[in-house]
Structure formats: C-alpha cells, structure tokens
Design an enzyme around this catalytic site. Structure first.
Site, short mmCIF file in Angstrom:
data_model
loop_
_atom_site.label_atom_id
_atom_site.label_comp_id
_atom_site.label_asym_id
_atom_site.label_seq_id
_atom_site.Cartn_x
_atom_site.Cartn_y
_atom_site.Cartn_z
N GLU A 395 -22.17 34.17 -115.12
CA GLU A 395 -23.28 34.11 -114.44
C GLU A 395 -24.32 35.16 -115.39
OE1 GLU A 395 -24.38 36.95 -110.90
OE2 GLU A 395 -22.91 35.47 -110.39
N HIS A 480 -16.18 38.93 -105.04
CA HIS A 480 -15.86 37.68 -104.37
C HIS A 480 -14.36 37.90 -103.77
CE1 HIS A 480 -18.80 35.62 -107.40
NE2 HIS A 480 -19.63 36.26 -106.62
N GLY A 508 -13.92 33.29 -95.77
CA GLY A 508 -13.55 32.97 -97.12
C GLY A 508 -12.03 33.41 -97.23
N ASN A 518 -19.41 30.94 -108.05
CA ASN A 518 -19.85 31.95 -106.74
C ASN A 518 -19.52 31.20 -105.43
OD1 ASN A 518 -21.44 31.81 -109.27
ND2 ASN A 518 -22.14 33.91 -108.29
P1 FAE Z 1 -18.89 38.09 -94.89
O1 FAE Z 1 -20.10 37.50 -95.48
O2 FAE Z 1 -18.30 39.30 -95.90
O3 FAE Z 1 -18.89 38.58 -93.52
C1 FAE Z 1 -18.03 39.08 -92.76
C2 FAE Z 1 -18.78 39.84 -91.97
O4 FAE Z 1 -17.90 40.62 -90.85
C3 FAE Z 1 -19.35 41.35 -92.37
O5 FAE Z 1 -20.64 41.39 -91.98
C4 FAE Z 1 -18.33 42.56 -91.80
O6 FAE Z 1 -19.32 43.50 -91.55
C5 FAE Z 1 -17.92 42.02 -90.62
N1 FAE Z 1 -16.53 42.61 -90.16
C6 FAE Z 1 -15.59 42.73 -90.84
N2 FAE Z 1 -14.85 43.25 -90.00
C7 FAE Z 1 -15.16 43.23 -88.91
C8 FAE Z 1 -14.61 43.63 -87.29
N3 FAE Z 1 -13.38 43.99 -87.55
N4 FAE Z 1 -15.13 43.72 -86.51
C9 FAE Z 1 -16.67 43.19 -86.59
N5 FAE Z 1 -17.09 42.86 -87.76
C10 FAE Z 1 -16.29 42.76 -88.80
O7 FAE Z 1 -17.79 36.89 -95.04
N6 FAE Z 1 -21.48 34.77 -103.43
C11 FAE Z 1 -22.35 33.89 -104.08
O8 FAE Z 1 -21.96 32.60 -103.72
N7 FAE Z 1 -23.43 33.74 -104.79
C12 FAE Z 1 -23.78 35.34 -105.04
O9 FAE Z 1 -24.79 35.49 -105.87
C13 FAE Z 1 -23.03 36.40 -104.69
N8 FAE Z 1 -23.46 37.71 -105.19
C14 FAE Z 1 -22.69 38.68 -104.53
C15 FAE Z 1 -23.10 39.75 -104.93
C16 FAE Z 1 -22.41 41.13 -104.23
C17 FAE Z 1 -22.82 42.34 -104.57
C18 FAE Z 1 -21.47 40.92 -103.05
C19 FAE Z 1 -20.93 41.98 -102.52
C20 FAE Z 1 -21.01 39.62 -102.90
C21 FAE Z 1 -21.58 38.39 -103.60
N9 FAE Z 1 -21.40 37.04 -103.51
C22 FAE Z 1 -22.10 35.98 -104.05
C23 FAE Z 1 -20.09 36.91 -102.35
C24 FAE Z 1 -20.64 36.34 -100.85
O10 FAE Z 1 -21.43 37.24 -100.41
C25 FAE Z 1 -19.20 36.40 -100.26
O11 FAE Z 1 -18.44 35.33 -100.62
C26 FAE Z 1 -19.58 35.80 -98.67
O12 FAE Z 1 -20.62 36.66 -98.06
C27 FAE Z 1 -18.24 36.03 -97.78
O13 FAE Z 1 -18.65 35.21 -96.64
P2 FAE Z 1 -17.73 35.32 -95.48
O14 FAE Z 1 -18.21 34.71 -94.41
O15 FAE Z 1 -16.21 35.07 -95.83
#
Ligand code: FAE
Length: 539
Positions: A395, A480, A508, A518
């Site tokens: 990227e 990721h 994920g 990504n």
């Molecule tokens: P996620 O979005 O992490 O959601 C999980 C949620 O569960 C979170 O809000 C937690 O706070 C919550 N949680 C965890 N444990 C508990 C619990 N015990 N009780 C209640 N709540 C809880 O999961 N991906 C892209 O495709 N493009 C990008 O440009 C990109 N840039 C990124 C930049 C950064 C800085 C970061 C950190 C990630 C980036 N990602 C990107 C990755 C992407 O945001 C990530 O793969 C997804 O958010 C994961 O989605 P999930 O639904 O698995």
C-alpha cells in the site's frame, strides 16, 4: 470517571471541575450507563436477549443488521466507547500528529506504529483512558485494533480492497468463489460505500503527490500500480482541498479517528441497523463469559468506566451468541472458555491458524527533486501489486507530518507462511499468542522483492529513522490480525462453532491468517454470506 484519569488530567493542568464540564456528554453517555438505541431495551442484569453480538466491528455490524432486517431483536455488546460526543477540544477524535487521552486504550504512554522521526522518539505520556486504538502487546508482536462502536472502522485507513479472484481459493478454500464475487463482495462493497478516487482529480490533487511519486517509481521498476477503492467520501475530500469544509483526511486524521469524511460502520451498517429499531448497543461493556444455560447461554458482561475499572458485572441470558470481538478478541475468549470448562464442547481447532496478514512497513528516502508533499491525505488510494512474482502487495501510504519529508512510505501485505496459535496459560490465567519475532523474516524478504528493485532503479535508499535508530523494517506489528477460529475447522462452513449449537463466529477470526490484501471487505463479505445461511436455516 475513574479517579486515575482525573488525577492524570489534572496533572496536565485541567481541573476536575473543568474536565467534567467539558466532557460531561462523554461521561454521561459512555462512562455511567448503557447507551441504547431507539426502540431497544437497555442491557440490564438478568435481561433476556434473542441474539447477543459481542463486538461492533465489521462482522458484528453485518450480523446485527441482517438479523434485525429478518425481524430478530439484537443486542450488541462493545467494550470500547460510543465515540458520539466531543472531547475537551470540541472534536470527537484526536489528530494523529498530537495524540491525547482519547488516542490509546488504557495506556499511560502512546505506542505509535511509527515510533521515531528524524532520530527523535515520538511517543509521549497520555492520561490512561478507554481510548480508540489498542496497541495490544501479544509477546512477539504488537497487534493494533480499534476500540469503540464501529471497531476497526474507526481507526483504519479505509482501504476497501477485494482480493483478486484467482487468489481467493488460497484465502478461504471451502468457500464458493462465484458466490463470493457475484453476490457477497458486491453486497459488502455497496453497503460499506466503497468507491475509487476520481482519476482526473488524483492527477492534480496536491494531497496525492506522494501517491503519484509512488506510481512513478513503481512504473519505472516495472511493477503493476493500481488504484484501490476506499470508504472515504471523495466529494468531501475535494471540498477539504478547496477549504470549503473542515479538514479531516487533509488534517492528518486517521489512526485515532476521522472527524468528518470517512464512512465508518456507525455511518453505514450500524446506521441501517439502528434504523430498524431492533438493535441495541451497550458501549463500555465487555463480555467475559459465555456458558450453556436453560434456553441458550448465560453471558457475563462487565461494565467499564473510562479508566477501565469495572463498575458493574451483569449476567444476562441469550438464545444465541455471535462472537464478533475481532480475531484476537474472539480467539482469546474462546480459548479461555474452552480451557476453563465454560464451553467444554469447543474443538481443538479453537485458537489455531492465526496470522498477521504478513504486515511489514518501510520508508524510502527520495532525492530532493522528488518531493512527496507537505500536505498528504491520510487516506491511501493506491497499491503496488507484486504478489504473484514476489508475494507482496504494498500500500502506498501517507506520512502526514505537515512538512516535506522526501519520504515514500509503504505498508506491505505479504504471503508470510507462518501461523501462530493462542493457548491457555493456567498459571497466569491468561491466553497467550505463540508468535515469534523471527517469523517476520519471510515478509521482509517478500517486501524487498519490490523495494530493492525500486531503490536500485531510482538510486535511493531506505529510511532508517522511522522505527527506531537505524532500523529499516517495521516488523514488530500488525494492523491485520486474522484467524484463531478458522472457518470449516473451529466452526462449520458458515461460522457455527462446533460443539455448542447457537454459538457463531462472525469476524476476522474465521480467516486463516492472510487475505493477500487489506482485510475488511473480505471480513464483511464473508459475514454477509454466513449470516444469510444462518438466518435461513437456524431462525
Ligand atoms: P473489529 O473491527 O476489530 O471489531 C471487534 C470489536 O469487538 C472491537 O470494537 C472491540 O473493541 C470489540 N471487543 C473485543 N473484545 C470484546 C469483548 N470481550 N466484549 C465486547 N467487545 C469486545 O473486528 N483493513 C482494511 O481492509 N483496510 C485498511 O485500510 C485498514 N487499515 C487499518 C489501519 C489500522 C491502524 C488498523 C488497526 C486496522 C486496519 N485495518 C484495515 C484492519 C481492519 O480494521 C480489521 O481487519 C477489521 O476491523 C477487523 O474486523 P472484525 O469485525 O474482525
């Protein structure tokens, strides 16, 4: 408001009374009580919930929306804050250049992915607070994750990338490719609002000079340069450039939230879910246990305040529970619940197949005649694809410092073959990740397949000042995390956990460690596929 945060804020010259006055809305909405959506009952102790969703990221938001549209009442439990009220400076989110109490999840010192610049360390002390970005130290690797209603969508770069169709069988071998590319990827992309930058504007936009330099260097070395879609509102960004609206991407906002133009989940999936009137959300509530009980499951939930202290522990009943706490959150919960006997039926695949999507960062130092621009949009819009020949997709990332740096910066996604495993440590009572620092070496080798050639063609060198003193590679981290409850292994082919009916994995954690680009579009599309089947067959 926890006394610890008050003390640290006072230490920075803000009195308790002034702080409460300025942040009353945050405290009122998030620290003291459950925040619930119109027409939905609050999560009270003893509540009975038809479908309980743990986490409000991509997997959780798809699940909640589609269940609600099918007529099912849903309650979402989110450990992070609601992020719907301004902070002490009148803005909801802090700027990347000046992290503050909102920026990190329960840390007293920032842990910025780019830790250094021009030889100076960038990290600084901040008040401990339930901030938006978690830099979770998992032993051999720091895993960055979003915390709050909207999960990773709050902090990510918004790059909405669909993997090349020919690569999909290697990503999720048990999933029908045609179905994904004909139905679920298009559904995910359209609901997320993914669009590609106006190519004419790209050519002239001052804020994308860094990407045009990236394209020139990729092209001169014979690499395929491609635009990638984004969930940023391009019309808004164009207006940022003319000064017609407040700046967000052009003010360097990204890692600690975007105040304006990014279409995060609260503006897309979760907004639609709210509109059904069937979805409630409890921010600052953390699920700690799920165990079988009459009619479904007994779920233990801790209510946190903004210092991270537990203010109440609630036990509720749920007919069905959807784990969508992210790869690390879901895996840690499941491994602990299996090991401690709360969910004894889970199989031995739980905790396996974790990967970091081969993330590795680096910067290159350009010549003085190749400036990358003092004004850089924080939203990446392009990549360099060398996956087939070298195992890397890079990227072209911004370095939005506000000054000319002559640096090109990249986050590479590589075909790293190593996979970690979550295990239970009975003596510490914690789940640990078995990951070794040395396992990043294949990623560095693959990233070099792009940057060694570009450096040779351009006569340039790597930056050595971004990740420490004389350190080229940002190989200590991932944005990721993927895997830990892999589809068709820990679950059936639609995310139903083996061993306990009515328990599902939706995030994920289902994806075995790598998607070649990504990941959030693939997480969203897979959740769309799985929930459609689950609604048709289980409800
Ligand atoms: P996620 O979005 O992490 O959601 C999980 C949620 O569960 C979170 O809000 C937690 O706070 C919550 N949680 C965890 N444990 C508990 C619990 N015990 N009780 C209640 N709540 C809880 O999961 N991906 C892209 O495709 N493009 C990008 O440009 C990109 N840039 C990124 C930049 C950064 C800085 C970061 C950190 C990630 C980036 N990602 C990107 C990755 C992407 O945001 C990530 O793969 C997804 O958010 C994961 O989605 P999930 O639904 O698995």
């Amino acid at each position: 408001m926890g006394s610890r945060s008050v003390i640290t804020l006072e230490g920075r010259g803000l009195s308790r009374r002034r702080f409460i006055g300025r942040t009353g809305s945050i405290i009122g909405a998030a620290a003291l009580g459950a925040f619930d959506l119109p027409n939905a009952a609050a999560l009270e102790p003893g509540a009975q919930v038809t479908a309980l969703v743990i986490g409000t990221g991509y997997g959780g938001s798809v699940t909640a929306l589609r269940l609600a549209q099918a007529g099912v009442d849903v309650h979402m439990v989110e450990m992070g804050m609601a992020w719907d009220s301004p902070g002490t400076d009148g803005k909801v989110f802090a700027n990347t250049i000046s992290p503050d109490y909102r920026s990190f999840w329960l840390r007293t010192r920032t842990k910025q992915p780019l830790s250094n610049f021009l030889g100076y360390p960038l990290d600084k002390d901040v008040p401990r607070y339930t901030g938006i970005l978690d830099a979770e130290d998992m032993g051999g690797i720091v895993v960055y994750q979003g915390r709050g209603v909207g999960g990773g969508s709050l902090v990510n770069g918004g790059m909405a990338v669909t993997p090349q169709r020919s690569r999909f069988p290697a990503v999720l071998p048990s999933v029908d490719v045609d179905e994904m590319y004909d139905v679920y990827y298009p559904r995910a992309n359209s609901t997320l609002g993914a669009t590609t930058i106006d190519p004419v504007w790209f050519e002239s936009a001052e804020c994308y000079q860094y990407a045009r330099v990236g394209r020139k260097h990729a092209g001169r070395s014979g690499f395929r340069f491609m635009f990638v879609p984004s969930v940023y509102d391009w019309d808004y960004m164009k207006q940022e450039a003319t000064g017609a609206v407040p700046r967000s991407a052009l003010a360097g906002e990204i890692l600690y939230g975007n105040n304006h133009g990014k279409k995060t989940l609260p503006k897309t999936y979760l907004a639609q879910a709210r509109a059904t009137g069937r979805v409630g959300i409890s921010p600052l509530h953390r699920v700690t246990s799920v165990t079988p009980a009459t009619g479904g499951y007994s779920v233990t939930v801790e209510q946190l305040d903004t210092s991270g202290a537990v203010r109440a522990t609630k036990s509720v009943r749920a007919q069905r529970v959807f784990f969508a706490a992210g790869s690390v959150g879901t895996s840690k919960l499941l491994v602990r619940l299996k090991a401690t006997g709360a969910l004894p039926g889970l199989n031995s695949e739980v905790g396996n197949g974790w990967g970091e999507n081969g993330n590795v960062m680096c910067g290159r130092a350009n010549h003085l005649w190749d400036p990358t621009g003092a004004l850089q949009s924080s939203i990446p819009t392009a990549g360099i694809d060398n996956w087939t020949a070298g195992g890397a997709f890079a990227e072209v990332a911004p370095l939005p410092t506000g000054i000319e740096t002559w640096a090109s910066f990249y986050l590479s996604i590589t075909d790293n073959p190593h996979r970690g495993r979550f295990t239970w440590n009975a003596s510490t009572g914690k789940v640990e990740l078995d990951w070794q620092t040395a396992w990043k070496q294949p990623s560095i080798t693959m990233a070099k397949s792009i940057f060694e050639r570009i450096n040779a063609t351009e006569g340039t060198i790597y930056r050595t000042d971004l990740f420490g003193a004389y350190k080229i590679w940002g190989d200590h981290l991932t944005y990721h995390p993927l895997g830990g409850a892999v589809l068709n292994k820990a679950t059936d082919n639609y995310g139903r956990l083996h061993g306990h009916s009515g328990l599902y994995v939706m995030d994920g954690a289902l994806i075995p460690g790598n998607v070649s680009v990504n990941p959030f579009v693939t997480i969203t599309a897979l959740a769309e596929r799985n929930i459609e089947k689950i609604i048709a067959e289980d409800f």
